[in-house]
Scaffold this motif. Structure first.
Motif, PDB file in Angstrom:
ATOM      1  N   GLU A  58       5.502  -0.763  -6.200  1.00 19.47           N
ATOM      2  CA  GLU A  58       4.569  -1.238  -5.176  1.00 19.47           C
ATOM      3  C   GLU A  58       3.662  -2.345  -5.696  1.00 19.47           C
ATOM      4  O   GLU A  58       2.549  -2.537  -5.188  1.00 19.47           O
ATOM      5  N   ARG A  59       4.143  -3.102  -6.675  1.00 20.72           N
ATOM      6  CA  ARG A  59       3.430  -4.302  -7.120  1.00 20.72           C
ATOM      7  C   ARG A  59       4.009  -5.469  -6.313  1.00 20.72           C
ATOM      8  O   ARG A  59       4.836  -6.240  -6.794  1.00 20.72           O
ATOM      9  N   LEU A  60       3.568  -5.561  -5.078  1.00 15.28           N
ATOM     10  CA  LEU A  60       4.251  -6.436  -4.124  1.00 15.28           C
ATOM     11  C   LEU A  60       4.032  -7.916  -4.416  1.00 15.28           C
ATOM     12  O   LEU A  60       4.947  -8.724  -4.215  1.00 15.28           O
ATOM     13  N   SER A  61       2.859  -8.298  -4.845  1.00 15.36           N
ATOM     14  CA  SER A  61       2.620  -9.710  -5.132  1.00 15.36           C
ATOM     15  C   SER A  61       3.476 -10.174  -6.301  1.00 15.36           C
ATOM     16  O   SER A  61       4.033 -11.286  -6.280  1.00 15.36           O
ATOM     17  N   GLN A  62       3.617  -9.321  -7.336  1.00 15.56           N
ATOM     18  CA  GLN A  62       4.468  -9.678  -8.464  1.00 15.56           C
ATOM     19  C   GLN A  62       5.933  -9.727  -8.048  1.00 15.56           C
ATOM     20  O   GLN A  62       6.692 -10.608  -8.481  1.00 15.56           O
ATOM     21  N   ALA A  63       6.345  -8.800  -7.188  1.00 18.88           N
ATOM     22  CA  ALA A  63       7.725  -8.805  -6.702  1.00 18.88           C
ATOM     23  C   ALA A  63       8.019 -10.070  -5.919  1.00 18.88           C
ATOM     24  O   ALA A  63       9.083 -10.687  -6.078  1.00 18.88           O
ATOM     25  N   THR A  88       9.052  -8.462   1.918  1.00 21.01           N
ATOM     26  CA  THR A  88       8.278  -8.784   3.129  1.00 21.01           C
ATOM     27  C   THR A  88       8.132  -7.564   4.033  1.00 21.01           C
ATOM     28  O   THR A  88       7.078  -7.377   4.666  1.00 21.01           O
ATOM     29  N   ASP A  89       9.160  -6.727   4.095  1.00 26.43           N
ATOM     30  CA  ASP A  89       9.044  -5.485   4.872  1.00 26.43           C
ATOM     31  C   ASP A  89       7.971  -4.572   4.262  1.00 26.43           C
ATOM     32  O   ASP A  89       7.172  -3.962   4.993  1.00 26.43           O
ATOM     33  N   ALA A  90       7.956  -4.486   2.932  1.00 27.54           N
ATOM     34  CA  ALA A  90       6.962  -3.640   2.262  1.00 27.54           C
ATOM     35  C   ALA A  90       5.554  -4.174   2.486  1.00 27.54           C
ATOM     36  O   ALA A  90       4.611  -3.402   2.697  1.00 27.54           O
ATOM     37  N   ILE A  91       5.412  -5.494   2.456  1.00 30.82           N
ATOM     38  CA  ILE A  91       4.089  -6.100   2.697  1.00 30.82           C
ATOM     39  C   ILE A  91       3.637  -5.812   4.127  1.00 30.82           C
ATOM     40  O   ILE A  91       2.474  -5.459   4.370  1.00 30.82           O
ATOM     41  N   ASN A  93       4.550  -3.318   6.039  1.00 26.73           N
ATOM     42  CA  ASN A  93       4.220  -1.885   6.142  1.00 26.73           C
ATOM     43  C   ASN A  93       2.868  -1.588   5.523  1.00 26.73           C
ATOM     44  O   ASN A  93       2.095  -0.782   6.057  1.00 26.73           O
ATOM     45  N   ARG A  94       2.584  -2.236   4.394  1.00 33.25           N
ATOM     46  CA  ARG A  94       1.281  -2.020   3.750  1.00 33.25           C
ATOM     47  C   ARG A  94       0.158  -2.529   4.641  1.00 33.25           C
ATOM     48  O   ARG A  94      -0.881  -1.872   4.783  1.00 33.25           O
ATOM     49  N   GLN A  95       0.338  -3.696   5.220  1.00 33.28           N
ATOM     50  CA  GLN A  95      -0.700  -4.253   6.093  1.00 33.28           C
ATOM     51  C   GLN A  95      -0.938  -3.355   7.304  1.00 33.28           C
ATOM     52  O   GLN A  95      -2.082  -3.150   7.718  1.00 33.28           O
ATOM     53  N   GLN A  96       0.154  -2.819   7.858  1.00 32.02           N
ATOM     54  CA  GLN A  96       0.006  -1.909   8.999  1.00 32.02           C
ATOM     55  C   GLN A  96      -0.743  -0.647   8.592  1.00 32.02           C
ATOM     56  O   GLN A  96      -1.623  -0.168   9.318  1.00 32.02           O
ATOM     57  N   ALA A  97      -0.393  -0.114   7.412  1.00 30.58           N
ATOM     58  CA  ALA A  97      -1.081   1.083   6.922  1.00 30.58           C
ATOM     59  C   ALA A  97      -2.557   0.799   6.677  1.00 30.58           C
ATOM     60  O   ALA A  97      -3.421   1.639   6.965  1.00 30.58           O
ATOM     61  N   GLU A  98      -2.857  -0.394   6.165  1.00 30.72           N
ATOM     62  CA  GLU A  98      -4.256  -0.762   5.920  1.00 30.72           C
ATOM     63  C   GLU A  98      -5.021  -0.879   7.225  1.00 30.72           C
ATOM     64  O   GLU A  98      -6.188  -0.477   7.309  1.00 30.72           O
ATOM     65  N   ARG A  99      -4.370  -1.433   8.249  1.00 23.64           N
ATOM     66  CA  ARG A  99      -5.034  -1.520   9.560  1.00 23.64           C
ATOM     67  C   ARG A  99      -5.284  -0.133  10.130  1.00 23.64           C
ATOM     68  O   ARG A  99      -6.339   0.124  10.730  1.00 23.64           O
ATOM     69  N   GLN A 100      -4.324   0.759   9.950  1.00 25.33           N
ATOM     70  CA  GLN A 100      -4.507   2.128  10.433  1.00 25.33           C
ATOM     71  C   GLN A 100      -5.648   2.819   9.700  1.00 25.33           C
ATOM     72  O   GLN A 100      -6.465   3.515  10.311  1.00 25.33           O
ATOM     73  N   ARG A 101      -5.700   2.619   8.372  1.00 24.08           N
ATOM     74  CA  ARG A 101      -6.795   3.222   7.600  1.00 24.08           C
ATOM     75  C   ARG A 101      -8.138   2.647   8.022  1.00 24.08           C
ATOM     76  O   ARG A 101      -9.131   3.364   8.116  1.00 24.08           O
TER      77      ARG A 101
END
Length: 222
Positions: A58-63, A88-91, A93-101
């Motif tokens: 989950e080191r998405l920026s490095q990936a 890009t799918d992982a990013i 999903n992370r953004q969606q999870a962050e919005r939900q949080r």
């Protein structure tokens, strides 16, 4: 000079210094040389593999950075395209999870500020970060403040001090509206005020009776 750069890049690649090898291999002259082409192919595969490891951790920026480097060197190969899609799918999903949080934190903040502490804490159950921790701390502080106010209200009721009891109950309700002790103490305060109001009316002290009822109204309709 080019042969030296190719050798240096080969050594860096062998030692796992992919970023150094990438910097050496970026030039068109390097990538069009026969030995350079072979080295670039190996470097692209290693960059994709490292990018996949970053993605798994989950080191998405490095990936994403490794994916972009592999694309610059090797173009839109199937393995680089697959890595980009996964990243890009992982990013997303992370953004969606962050919005939900963030939505949960906003809802929790409103519940806590209105005194509904349990609801606020339930909304924070899956939330993390400084804002969530601060709200958890605020909920605990409000719970403690409400308990102190309810203790004062109970002591005041025992002394038949209806004014202090009502003021303390208002404070308790603002801090923790759903505290189960509040309803019982409010019933006691209402009975005390009703009794005192009746006595005041019988004694002709209508202003005092009206003042008591206003205080009581401020409690039941805060």
């Amino acid at each position: 000079m080019l042969i030296l750069k190719i050798k240096q890049a080969a050594t860096a690649l062998k030692d796992g210094r992919l970023d150094e090898a990438y910097e050496l291999a970026r030039t068109e002259e390097f990538r069009t040389h026969r030995d350079g082409q072979e080295l670039v192919g190996q470097l692209v595969r290693n960059l994709v593999a490292r990018g996949q490891n970053h993605l798994s951790a989950e080191r998405l920026s490095q990936a994403l950075a490794d994916c972009e480097k592999a694309e610059r060197l090797g173009g839109n190969l199937p393995e680089t395209a697959a890595l980009r899609t996964a990243v890009t799918d992982a990013i997303a999903n992370r953004q969606q999870a962050e919005r939900q949080r963030a939505g949960l934190v906003t809802a929790a903040r409103q519940h806590i500020r209105e005194g509904w502490l349990s609801l606020g804490e339930q909304a924070l159950a899956d939330a993390s970060g400084q804002s969530a921790e601060a709200l958890r701390g605020e909920a605990e502080a409000r719970r403690a403040k409400a308990e102190q106010a309810l203790n004062r209200a109970e002591q005041a009721l025992n002394r038949q001090d209806w004014a202090l009891a009502i003021a303390s109950l208002r404070e308790a309700r603002q801090a923790h509206a759903s505290n189960p002790r509040t309803a019982d103490l409010m019933d006691r305060a209402t009975s005390l005020v009703a009794d005192q109001t009746g006595k005041a009316i019988n004694q002709g002290r209508l202003d005092a009776a009206e003042a008591m009822l206003e205080h009581l109204g401020s409690l039941t309709n805060p």
